[in-house]
Scaffold this motif. Sequence first.
Motif, mmCIF file in Angstrom:
data_model
loop_
_atom_site.group_PDB
_atom_site.id
_atom_site.type_symbol
_atom_site.label_atom_id
_atom_site.label_comp_id
_atom_site.label_asym_id
_atom_site.label_seq_id
_atom_site.Cartn_x
_atom_site.Cartn_y
_atom_site.Cartn_z
ATOM 1 N N GLN A 146 0.813 -1.228 0.000
ATOM 2 C CA GLN A 146 0.000 0.000 0.000
ATOM 3 C C GLN A 146 0.842 1.272 0.000
ATOM 4 O O GLN A 146 0.496 2.275 0.601
ATOM 5 C CB GLN A 146 -0.968 0.024 1.195
ATOM 6 N N ALA A 147 1.996 1.234 -0.652
ATOM 7 C CA ALA A 147 2.834 2.435 -0.798
ATOM 8 C C ALA A 147 2.682 2.943 -2.238
ATOM 9 O O ALA A 147 2.306 2.174 -3.126
ATOM 10 C CB ALA A 147 4.282 2.086 -0.507
ATOM 11 N N PRO A 148 2.964 4.228 -2.481
ATOM 12 C CA PRO A 148 2.833 4.749 -3.856
ATOM 13 C C PRO A 148 3.628 3.908 -4.850
ATOM 14 O O PRO A 148 4.827 3.667 -4.649
ATOM 15 C CB PRO A 148 3.410 6.172 -3.750
ATOM 16 N N PRO A 174 1.516 7.216 3.257
ATOM 17 C CA PRO A 174 2.601 6.335 2.815
ATOM 18 C C PRO A 174 3.582 7.044 1.869
ATOM 19 O O PRO A 174 3.179 7.873 1.057
ATOM 20 C CB PRO A 174 1.869 5.201 2.093
ATOM 21 N N VAL A 175 4.834 6.690 2.023
ATOM 22 C CA VAL A 175 5.907 7.216 1.173
ATOM 23 C C VAL A 175 6.709 6.025 0.655
ATOM 24 O O VAL A 175 7.033 5.116 1.410
ATOM 25 C CB VAL A 175 6.846 8.151 1.976
ATOM 26 N N SER A 176 7.001 6.025 -0.628
ATOM 27 C CA SER A 176 7.887 4.999 -1.190
ATOM 28 C C SER A 176 9.291 5.574 -1.316
ATOM 29 O O SER A 176 9.454 6.687 -1.798
ATOM 30 C CB SER A 176 7.405 4.574 -2.584
ATOM 31 N N PHE A 191 12.095 9.595 -3.402
ATOM 32 C CA PHE A 191 10.964 9.504 -2.474
ATOM 33 C C PHE A 191 9.691 9.918 -3.222
ATOM 34 O O PHE A 191 9.689 10.950 -3.894
ATOM 35 C CB PHE A 191 11.183 10.406 -1.266
ATOM 36 N N VAL A 192 8.677 9.103 -3.064
ATOM 37 C CA VAL A 192 7.419 9.382 -3.763
ATOM 38 C C VAL A 192 6.271 9.349 -2.754
ATOM 39 O O VAL A 192 6.148 8.390 -1.985
ATOM 40 C CB VAL A 192 7.130 8.316 -4.853
ATOM 41 N N THR A 193 5.493 10.388 -2.751
ATOM 42 C CA THR A 193 4.299 10.401 -1.904
ATOM 43 C C THR A 193 3.181 11.151 -2.636
ATOM 44 O O THR A 193 3.452 11.885 -3.600
ATOM 45 C CB THR A 193 4.586 11.043 -0.529
ATOM 46 N N TYR A 226 1.670 12.888 -7.753
ATOM 47 C CA TYR A 226 2.720 12.492 -6.817
ATOM 48 C C TYR A 226 3.738 13.618 -6.651
ATOM 49 O O TYR A 226 4.054 14.333 -7.612
ATOM 50 C CB TYR A 226 3.491 11.272 -7.330
ATOM 51 N N THR A 227 4.277 13.722 -5.437
ATOM 52 C CA THR A 227 5.394 14.627 -5.193
ATOM 53 C C THR A 227 6.659 13.786 -5.089
ATOM 54 O O THR A 227 6.700 12.792 -4.358
ATOM 55 C CB THR A 227 5.159 15.423 -3.898
#
Lengths: 243, 172
Positions: A146-148, A174-176, A191-193, A226-227
């Motif tokens: 359940q992460a990006p 969540p952050v990947s 980092f992707v959120t 996404y950021t």
Amino acid sequence: MNSRDAKQILWIYRAGTDRDEPQFADALSAMVRDSELRRWVEQQDVVFQAVRRKLSGIDVPRDLREKIVRQRPIEHSTTQWLRPVLQIAAVLLVFASLTTFWLRSHPKNNFAAYEGYVTRLVSGKYHMSYESNDRERIRLFLERNQAPAQYALPPALTRTTALGCATLSWSGNPVSMLCFTDAQQRKLWLFVTSRDSIPDSPRKATPSFEQHAKGFVSASWTANGYTYVLTMQGDAQVLSEYL
Amino acid sequence: MPSDLDFENLVTLYYRDLYRFAFSMTRSESDASDLTQQTFYIWARKGDRLRDPASVKSWLFTTLHREFLQLLRQRSRFSGEELSEMTDELPSIAPEAINQIDARTVVQLLGQMEETFRAPLVLYFMEDLSYKEIAETLGVPLGTVQSRIARGKAHLYRLIADATEKKPGGAS
């Protein structure tokens, strides 16, 4: 019970495991009186054991155990006795944080704080949740947890080798984290959120650069909801080669 | 909540069995390694919710099987051979025939069967789980599990017999 019926019942009978299963009791009694049935059951057991040995002989990768232990999530590395102490400390910390928040009315969830957090994280000690050089497997792992996962990597990052990923959390979102290494063995972290996780996320798809402590530089941008924050040790010029 | 030692002990105890279970179903070393790692990863995050320590093994197998099904769904690979109904004629293979094939061949033959038969059959052969435990692990009724094991076993034995007949020097 005749021999044919007994065989149908005993077809799935495992001598070592099923002795006390009541469903086999009558058929096993018949076996005592029927030597041909007994021989058939014994032969079935020999075949069963042979198949079992084959399956138990499947080679297991030598480094699998170490990988599993190494990739254990950070939050569970505490010892049992420390747990109640940490729980009390956590409650106090939450209380203190809420009080500070209330008094200052100054939420910490802003992009500068997030960017600082991710660059501090990679400049210290961290665990990877999953190690793999396969980008699709990494994406699959993040999706499962359940992460990006529907991120778009900058095309220049294809020149790097993927090392793995971790699942993190920022303000409950969540952050990947994806880790790469380039030909000079320099590490890069992406980092992707969700853009909505941080109120003042960058609005543009064009990266903007920021220099941080310990020689880290980051580039941040927003695209497709996404950021992204890409960071490494070095300067903006080196980092821009991967954007 | 397991301590560090508990976690490592747990990994030592079960990672081989879990990997072999996963490999028997996926026939891929990478997928089996991923599924095993993912299972312990979930345990590390959620294992403390398990109230009965005796059911750890069952929990791990259930979790791995659930993750495997999710993997199948993600890859839309839900295909396989339908098994024919159980017939009165039980297949017979000589113990020596099994010795002619290796573990990979057995796994390959298992791979020709539909997942609904493969998973109970692997647990039946590899683990000392009762039928009730296998049913709980896979989340299907006890009678269904026993029926699938009986039909799956008959099918596997026929496949083994065919495979050994085709091998040079195999039974004729």
